[in-house]
Structure formats: C-alpha cells, structure tokens
Design an enzyme around this catalytic site. Structure first.
Site, PDB file in Angstrom:
ATOM      1  NE  ARG A   1     -55.637 -75.716  -9.744  1.00 25.61           N
ATOM      2  CZ  ARG A   1     -54.661 -75.159 -10.168  1.00 25.61           C
ATOM      3  NH1 ARG A   1     -53.654 -75.716 -10.557  1.00 25.61           N
ATOM      4  NH2 ARG A   1     -54.270 -73.819  -9.883  1.00 25.61           N
TER       5      ARG A   1
ATOM      6  CB  THR B   1     -51.365 -71.443  -7.535  1.00 27.49           C
ATOM      7  OG1 THR B   1     -52.086 -71.011  -8.834  1.00 27.49           O
ATOM      8  CG2 THR B   1     -49.864 -71.575  -8.019  1.00 27.49           C
TER       9      THR B   1
ATOM     10  CE  LYS C   1     -42.099 -73.334   0.407  1.00 28.01           C
ATOM     11  NZ  LYS C   1     -42.459 -73.239  -1.213  1.00 28.01           N
TER      12      LYS C   1
ATOM     13  CB  ALA D   1     -32.866 -63.300  -8.950  1.00 27.71           C
TER      14      ALA D   1
ATOM     15  N   GLY E   1     -38.271 -68.280  -8.111  1.00 28.94           N
ATOM     16  CA  GLY E   1     -36.943 -68.589  -8.821  1.00 28.94           C
ATOM     17  C   GLY E   1     -35.981 -69.233  -7.969  1.00 28.94           C
TER      18      GLY E   1
ATOM     19  CG  LEU F   1     -46.832 -63.757   0.230  1.00 27.23           C
ATOM     20  CD1 LEU F   1     -46.313 -62.855   1.564  1.00 27.23           C
ATOM     21  CD2 LEU F   1     -45.696 -64.562  -0.376  1.00 27.23           C
TER      22      LEU F   1
ATOM     23  CG  HIS G   1     -49.051 -66.379   4.613  1.00 23.98           C
ATOM     24  ND1 HIS G   1     -47.938 -66.860   3.926  1.00 23.98           N
ATOM     25  CD2 HIS G   1     -48.309 -65.331   4.886  1.00 23.98           C
ATOM     26  CE1 HIS G   1     -46.888 -66.055   3.595  1.00 23.98           C
ATOM     27  NE2 HIS G   1     -46.913 -65.076   4.328  1.00 23.98           N
TER      28      HIS G   1
ATOM     29  CG  HIS H   1     -28.713 -71.729  26.272  1.00 27.99           C
ATOM     30  ND1 HIS H   1     -28.067 -71.128  25.454  1.00 27.99           N
ATOM     31  CD2 HIS H   1     -27.685 -72.614  26.937  1.00 27.99           C
ATOM     32  CE1 HIS H   1     -26.714 -71.450  25.367  1.00 27.99           C
ATOM     33  NE2 HIS H   1     -26.714 -72.231  26.171  1.00 27.99           N
TER      34      HIS H   1
END
Length: 461
Positions: A36, A42, A52, A178, A182, A315, A317, A440
């Site tokens: 590349r 990619t 992202k 889907a 996508g 994936l 990772h 909390h």
C-alpha cells in the site's frame, strides 16, 4: 539493509505490524513488506480508524441538532462542513500510520514498500529483490466482497473505502448488507442527512450476534430513521446519469422491485486476500473460500499465517493477537489465541458488543444455561445522561455458574464488554462479577446487575 532475516512478514496491517513489533522485541531480525505504501492495513487506512472518526463527528453533529436544547444548551444554527469532517478523519489516519512506522524503527524492523511474493522455501521477492528468511508470515488481510452485476467505482457505488470519502451527503442511500460494517457506515450518513435503506439477504440483521440483541438493535435503528428491507436478494445496480437503480427480489422467490438512490454502499462481507502471493511454491493450501489452511498458525514448513486470511473472527484485534502469538511461537515460546474470548463491537449509537456464546449457540449445543438481564433504563447514570436505550445480558452455565457469554446494547458497551472478557479468561462465575464492587453511579453497574440477575438477586429494578 541486510537481505537475510529470521522473519519476513508480508502485509503491514494489524496482524503484520504487531507480529513485527513482537518479533523485534524478542530479538528476531525482522522485515515487513507492504504494497500500500503506508502501514496500518485496511483497519488504519480505510476501515476501523477513519470510520470511527466519522462516527464520532456525526454523533456530535446529531447531538448538537437534536439533544443540546433538551439539556439546556442553546446554540445557533448547526451546519455541516463535510470537507472539514473528512479532513480531521484523514489527520487521525495520518498520525496513526506514521506512529506505526515509528514503531518499526523503534523495534529495529526493516520496512520495505512493495508487493511481496513467495518464490520458494525461505525466499520472498519484492520488486525484483530477493529476501532470504527462516520464517515467512502471511498477513495479507482481506478485501471487500461484492455481488454479481454490481460495478464498484468507489464514487457512487462504493465499498467501505469509498463510503468514508463521499464528497457530498447522498439524499438517498442504499446499504447492501446489514452486518457490522454496513450498519456503522449507514448510521454515519443517516446522521448527516441521508435517507438510508438497508437491504439484507437474511431475515435478520447482524448475523452472528445474539438474536435478542439483533432485534433490539433493529428496533432502535428503525426509530433513528433506517429503513430495513430484509429477506431481499440484490440482483444488480444500474448507473444512470444522475441516479442509481437497484434491482432486488425476495430471497425466497417473488416479484422484482426497483429502488432508486444517489449512492449505494456494498457491505456484504470480506474475503481473504491471497492472490498472487506464490503460496503454491511452498505448499500452502487454501480452502474453498480462499482462507489459508493452518495448524496452530502454521501453513507449511517455515510459513505462518495470521489475521483475516485465516479462519476466525475477521477483526483487527484478533489479527493483532494472532501476530503476537506467531512471533512468540517462532521465538520458541508459547503462543495461543482463544477465539471464543475475542469480543465483537458495533460502533453505532448506541453501541453493540458481545463475547462468547449466544443463546442460540447454547441451545443448539444442548448446554443448560441461566440468564441475567438488566436494562439501561433502570441504571441511574444512564437515566441522568438520557442514554437509556438497550440492556446487558449475561449467560452462565446452569450447573457451574461459569460465564459462557455476554451480550450488550447501549452507550459505551464497547468498553464495558472487556470486564466480561477478563472474567471469562479466568473462568469466572457470574457470582464473581455480581459480588465485585462497581462505582456508583456508572453505566458499568448494569453489567454487575445483569450478573446478579443470573441468580435472581438484581438490586436496582
């Protein structure tokens, strides 16, 4: 630059560059080859990272338009500067790819630009120059799959590569597929103003995800404006001067239907990239889908393979873990990756995340299980943040209480899933998570409450 190495890696994506870093750390003389012209594969260049950047920017744009007023924040008219949005995306990509190149230098890895081809045992050719090596690692990744009668031009009919670089917001956008890629890309353009229709061959979205999660996600996406056409087979896309025509018919048979669009994103999965690598010269075999056949990452004597070009989750990772494991194996250490503990995340808003087995998989395997489920609607931090969509579900063995899987829909669940990954890595029971104190108010309390729910002692409902 020496032409003799301990390891030569073909492919500079997450699998390749992590393999190179780990090999360098272990004292192995290493070279990495990337056609590349820039490292990162990619993921960094046209996948995980730029998408992202656009997801984050489009979410802020959407919030400014629809949520700020309700929080007591008054703004003037919010306008889209698509050119600048793309520019900041490109800057993020540039910084990260340059960072990977720096890591090669830091770990004394030779970075060679060009197309790497295996020419025999221990030999890799790059633009007419032969490198000799004890070990070859195939880390060539994957490329987008397509469909018959669809011509990709990366301008109007695009894959993920073109979908992150559209020059204007399409008025009508059709998304074929889907799945994870996508839905992320479709949500970006929907928030920026596109009328998005999702066409999917199956009768559900997100194949591979837990069915209850997929149904909840589809309900949320539909309320956000995405139109789903499930159980439809796309038979072609016709390019007209100013419009596109997409032809489809019911997957189970029926009359053809035509949809018009300004742009079409083809996101029907990915296929391993293994073409022209000279694999036959060293006895590497491919299965019928084009994946490199391996035995614990070993493809042939002195040849290894990692990432998207072998089986397992496609994936980044997972590829990273593969690469590090192979470097360790080459160095004579133990190297292993448990694919059952590789989490999946869909970076939509809200996010979707899961790890381990789905309910459907447990039922099919005849494994008795218990389920704990907790809605974000009952979580105090989610209520104060007005981020109450979704839930956390934890599945545990009915006899031993060992956690078998977790499935989440909600804001920030892409971060929360890792608590369960660690728990499962150590063979934890749902009670271990249920009895671990959580701060909390936090969204992650929903994970604890779901774990409590496995044994029926949820506190906040």
């Amino acid at each position: 630059m020496s032409d003799t190495y301990d390891v030569v890696i073909i492919g500079g994506g997450p699998g390749g560059y992590n393999c190179a870093i780990r090999a360098g750390q272990l004292g192995l003389k290493t070279a990495i080859i990337e056609k590349r012209g820039v490292l990162g594969g990619t993921c960094l260049n046209v996948g995980c990272i730029p998408s992202k950047a656009l997801l984050h920017a489009s979410e802020l744009f959407d919030e400014a338009n629809h949520s700020f007023a309700g929080l007591g924040i008054k703004t003037g008219k919010v306008e889209l500067d698509l050119k600048q949005m793309m520019s900041q995306k490109d800057e993020a990509v540039k910084g990260l790819t340059q960072g990977v190149e720096f890591l090669m230098k830091k770990n004394k890895v030779d970075y060679i630009k060009g197309f790497g081809k295996i020419t025999g045992k221990g030999k890799v050719e790059v633009d007419g120059k032969t490198l000799e090596t004890k070990n070859i690692v195939i880390a060539t990744g994957s490329e987008p799959s397509t469909l018959p009668n669809i011509e990709i031009d990366e301008e109007r009919v695009v894959t993920n590569t073109g979908a992150i670089a559209l020059k204007e917001v399409p008025k009508k956008l059709i998304l074929i597929g889907a799945g994870v890629i996508g839905l992320e890309l479709g949500s970006v353009w929907s928030r920026l103003g596109s009328d998005v229709t999702v066409v999917e061959y199956l009768d559900r979205i997100m194949p591979g995800a837990d069915n209850e999660v997929a149904k909840e996600a589809q309900r949320i996406f539909k309320k956000q404006g995405l139109d789903f056409r499930l159980g439809q087979k796309v038979t072609g896309v016709e390019k007209l001067k100013s419009k596109l025509k997409l032809f489809m018919e019911p997957a189970k048979g029926g009359d053809e239907e035509v949809l018009e669009a300004d742009a079409v994103i083809v996101a029907v999965g990915r296929r391993p990239y293994t073409e022209g690598l000279g694999l036959e010269t060293v006895g590497v075999k491919l299965d019928k889908r084009g994946f490199v056949e391996t035995d614990h990452f070993k493809a042939a004597d002195g040849v290894w393979a990692v990432g998207d070009c072998i089986h397992g989750p496609m994936l980044a990772h997972k590829a990273e873990d593969d690469g590090a494991a192979v470097a360790e194996l080459i160095a004579g250490k133990a190297g292993h990756v448990d694919y059952n503990l590789v989490p999946s995340v869909v970076y939509t808003n809200p996010e979707i995340a899961w790890v381990g087995k789905t309910e459907e998989q447990l039922k099919e395997a005849g494994i008795e299980y218990k389920k704990g489920k907790f809605p974000f609607q009952a979580n105090s931090r989610a209520r104060t943040n007005h981020e109450t969509l979704g839930f956390v579900k934890i599945l545990a063995d009915a006899k031993t209480d060992q956690i078998l899987g977790a499935h989440m829909v909600g804001v920030g669940v892409g971060e929360m899933i890792h608590e369960i990954c660690v728990a499962m890595e150590f063979g934890a029971a749902s009670e271990d998570v249920a009895r671990t104190s959580h701060a909390h108010p936090t969204l992650s309390e929903a994970v604890r409450q779901a774990a409590m729910g496995v044994e029926g002692w949820t506190m906040q409902m």
